[in-house]
Design an enzyme around this catalytic site. Sequence first.
Site, PDB file in Angstrom:
ATOM      1  CG  ASP A 273      12.797 -31.762 -32.235  1.00  0.00           C
ATOM      2  OD1 ASP A 273      13.386 -32.785 -32.612  1.00  0.00           O
ATOM      3  OD2 ASP A 273      13.071 -31.214 -31.142  1.00  0.00           O
TER       4      ASP A 273
ATOM      5  CE  LYS B  11      15.527 -30.363 -34.567  1.00  0.00           C
ATOM      6  NZ  LYS B  11      15.289 -31.797 -34.774  1.00  0.00           N
TER       7      LYS B  11
HETATM    8  P1  NDP Z   1       7.487 -34.568 -27.953  1.00  0.00           P
HETATM    9  O1  NDP Z   1       7.288 -33.132 -27.702  1.00  0.00           O
HETATM   10  O2  NDP Z   1       6.445 -35.331 -28.684  1.00  0.00           O
HETATM   11  O3  NDP Z   1       7.765 -35.333 -26.583  1.00  0.00           O
HETATM   12  C1  NDP Z   1       8.834 -35.038 -25.731  1.00  0.00           C
HETATM   13  C2  NDP Z   1       8.625 -35.863 -24.494  1.00  0.00           C
HETATM   14  O4  NDP Z   1       9.791 -35.846 -23.675  1.00  0.00           O
HETATM   15  C3  NDP Z   1       7.484 -35.358 -23.635  1.00  0.00           C
HETATM   16  O5  NDP Z   1       6.860 -36.451 -23.064  1.00  0.00           O
HETATM   17  C4  NDP Z   1       8.230 -34.504 -22.600  1.00  0.00           C
HETATM   18  O6  NDP Z   1       7.528 -34.325 -21.403  1.00  0.00           O
HETATM   19  C5  NDP Z   1       9.400 -35.404 -22.380  1.00  0.00           C
HETATM   20  N1  NDP Z   1      10.491 -34.723 -21.724  1.00  0.00           N
HETATM   21  C6  NDP Z   1      11.045 -33.538 -22.015  1.00  0.00           C
HETATM   22  N2  NDP Z   1      12.038 -33.281 -21.181  1.00  0.00           N
HETATM   23  C7  NDP Z   1      12.104 -34.345 -20.365  1.00  0.00           C
HETATM   24  C8  NDP Z   1      12.947 -34.711 -19.303  1.00  0.00           C
HETATM   25  N3  NDP Z   1      13.918 -33.900 -18.895  1.00  0.00           N
HETATM   26  N4  NDP Z   1      12.749 -35.911 -18.714  1.00  0.00           N
HETATM   27  C9  NDP Z   1      11.753 -36.736 -19.107  1.00  0.00           C
HETATM   28  N5  NDP Z   1      10.925 -36.433 -20.091  1.00  0.00           N
HETATM   29  C10 NDP Z   1      11.115 -35.257 -20.711  1.00  0.00           C
HETATM   30  O7  NDP Z   1       8.907 -34.703 -28.690  1.00  0.00           O
HETATM   31  P2  NDP Z   1       9.455 -35.883 -29.593  1.00  0.00           P
HETATM   32  O8  NDP Z   1       9.006 -37.190 -29.075  1.00  0.00           O
HETATM   33  O9  NDP Z   1       9.192 -35.522 -31.002  1.00  0.00           O
HETATM   34  O10 NDP Z   1      11.016 -35.706 -29.370  1.00  0.00           O
HETATM   35  C11 NDP Z   1      11.729 -36.383 -28.320  1.00  0.00           C
HETATM   36  C12 NDP Z   1      13.204 -36.421 -28.676  1.00  0.00           C
HETATM   37  O11 NDP Z   1      13.385 -37.111 -29.927  1.00  0.00           O
HETATM   38  C13 NDP Z   1      13.894 -35.080 -28.874  1.00  0.00           C
HETATM   39  O12 NDP Z   1      15.237 -35.195 -28.467  1.00  0.00           O
HETATM   40  C14 NDP Z   1      13.848 -34.883 -30.379  1.00  0.00           C
HETATM   41  O13 NDP Z   1      14.835 -33.989 -30.834  1.00  0.00           O
HETATM   42  C15 NDP Z   1      14.107 -36.303 -30.832  1.00  0.00           C
HETATM   43  N6  NDP Z   1      13.710 -36.610 -32.192  1.00  0.00           N
HETATM   44  C16 NDP Z   1      12.418 -36.459 -32.618  1.00  0.00           C
HETATM   45  C17 NDP Z   1      12.065 -36.806 -33.890  1.00  0.00           C
HETATM   46  C18 NDP Z   1      10.658 -36.775 -34.347  1.00  0.00           C
HETATM   47  O14 NDP Z   1      10.402 -37.273 -35.459  1.00  0.00           O
HETATM   48  N7  NDP Z   1       9.709 -36.267 -33.588  1.00  0.00           N
HETATM   49  C19 NDP Z   1      13.075 -37.272 -34.867  1.00  0.00           C
HETATM   50  C20 NDP Z   1      14.380 -37.481 -34.307  1.00  0.00           C
HETATM   51  C21 NDP Z   1      14.671 -37.129 -33.030  1.00  0.00           C
HETATM   52  P3  NDP Z   1       6.871 -32.917 -21.023  1.00  0.00           P
HETATM   53  O15 NDP Z   1       5.503 -32.991 -21.630  1.00  0.00           O
HETATM   54  O16 NDP Z   1       6.867 -32.899 -19.545  1.00  0.00           O
HETATM   55  O17 NDP Z   1       7.714 -31.813 -21.604  1.00  0.00           O
END
Ligand code: NDP
Length: 448
Positions: free
Chosen positions: A169, A129
Amino acid sequence: MKTENEYLKGVMERVIERNRNEPEFHQAVEEVLESIEPVLERRPEFIRMGIVEAIVEPERIIKFRVPWVDDDGVVHINRGFRVQFNSAIGPYKGGLRFHPSVYEGIIKFLGFEQIFKNSLTGLPIGGAKGGSDFDPKGKSDMEVMRFCQSFMTELSKHIGSNTDVPAGDIGVGAREIGYMFGQYKRIRNGFTGVLTGKGLNYGGSLVRTQATGYGLCYFTEEMLNDNGKSFKGSTVSVSGSGNVAIYAAEKAVQMGARVVTVSDSDGYIYDEKGIDIELVKKIKEVKRGRIKEYLEAHSDALYVPDCRKIWEVKCDIALPCATENELNVEAAEKLHKNGCFAVSEGANMPCEPSAISYFLENGILFGPAKAANAGGVATSALEMTQNSLRYSWDFEKVDGMLKDIMKNIYKNAAGAAKDYGRQGNLVVGANIAGFLKVADTMLSQGTV
Ligand code: NDP
């Protein structure tokens, strides 16, 4: 730590001692160590050969300075990381996160989880990572481009299509991958599949954008069906509104559910009619706006300016898809009280350990991240295969492979749980199934 095993307690103490002030990493290691206790009883050679101590120690940690210039000509210095955790079963593989909360402990926890997740996919990929404490929020495209180029200028020395293949991510999507790929290509003068999540014009795979969210639903549907339930007709609460959340919501709806929430770090939206997913895509993917803007098109929806309250919403199935430790035991109790019967993790480690224990003790079906969100990295591995073949498969083919992989992950995790006397406990099952393949491989390759 929930074990009387002196050896495991000793390993955990050394992890804490060597990695001070890194609570997320400790949390991730503790869960795995607790799970593998029965494995060590059957396989004492893993202790004798130092496999457990080796698996909690990254093979390599790279930490570097990332200087970049903003639109006003001011220089900023961020910190970049790549933790190459384990390459026993394949080249290092795992995403890059750009978020101000990033520090070594976050990257270690994510890299450690990635070892077992990648192993569970059944594909030949090791665990890693990386990322930076850079915050892309509010930055112009040009600022993001300059940052990505500077980040890749250093990272390019440590990665390669047969060595380490990063992906996206939090904070790293198609735009950032494109800028980093372009810079890698310039520096190395080579067009290789060194990153996944690429654009379709230059080696990306169909379904990669949707893969983590879709895969989460494929896995969850297997878990539900195995227990006489289904997405069909159910009410689903999704947190987050990023890549994982959007496509989890989309697939849940395709499977017959009504998704009633999405959120960002400012607050959450509740839309009783069902979330307008195309609108969320517009707000988040196109405008890079805030979820509150949803109300401009749906004034009858509700916006609550506190994202942690999202779990107070009544639902049958909860899919936490935002970030680590976003769901605590109080939230777990509220979900249970409101009739929720299944929770499946789209984000990495979104449920606190006490919340997970609560779910397991109260008969709530629980899909742990390592297994449930492995669809993203699995499809990344399929992207690597297509790059090696210099060929692209169509959407149906990749989606079909993703579906099969997620079904298999469920089968293997559920099978391992049963085999070790913990039927229905997919946390233990996923950890054991993921661990065994890597540990056996390390044993066969020699550890010293
Ligand atoms: P993105 O950056 O696309 O989206 C993250 C989202 O989560 C945003 O909407 C962000 O909002 C929101 N967020 C962050 N912190 C909080 C919080 N405390 N409460 C509510 N919403 C929050 O990231 P991903 O969708 O790619 O990743 C999301 C999760 O999934 C992570 O844990 C990542 O490690 C995991 N993941 C992702 C993969 C992928 O393929 N993308 C694969 C496997 C796991 P804001 O804009 O306000 O920050």
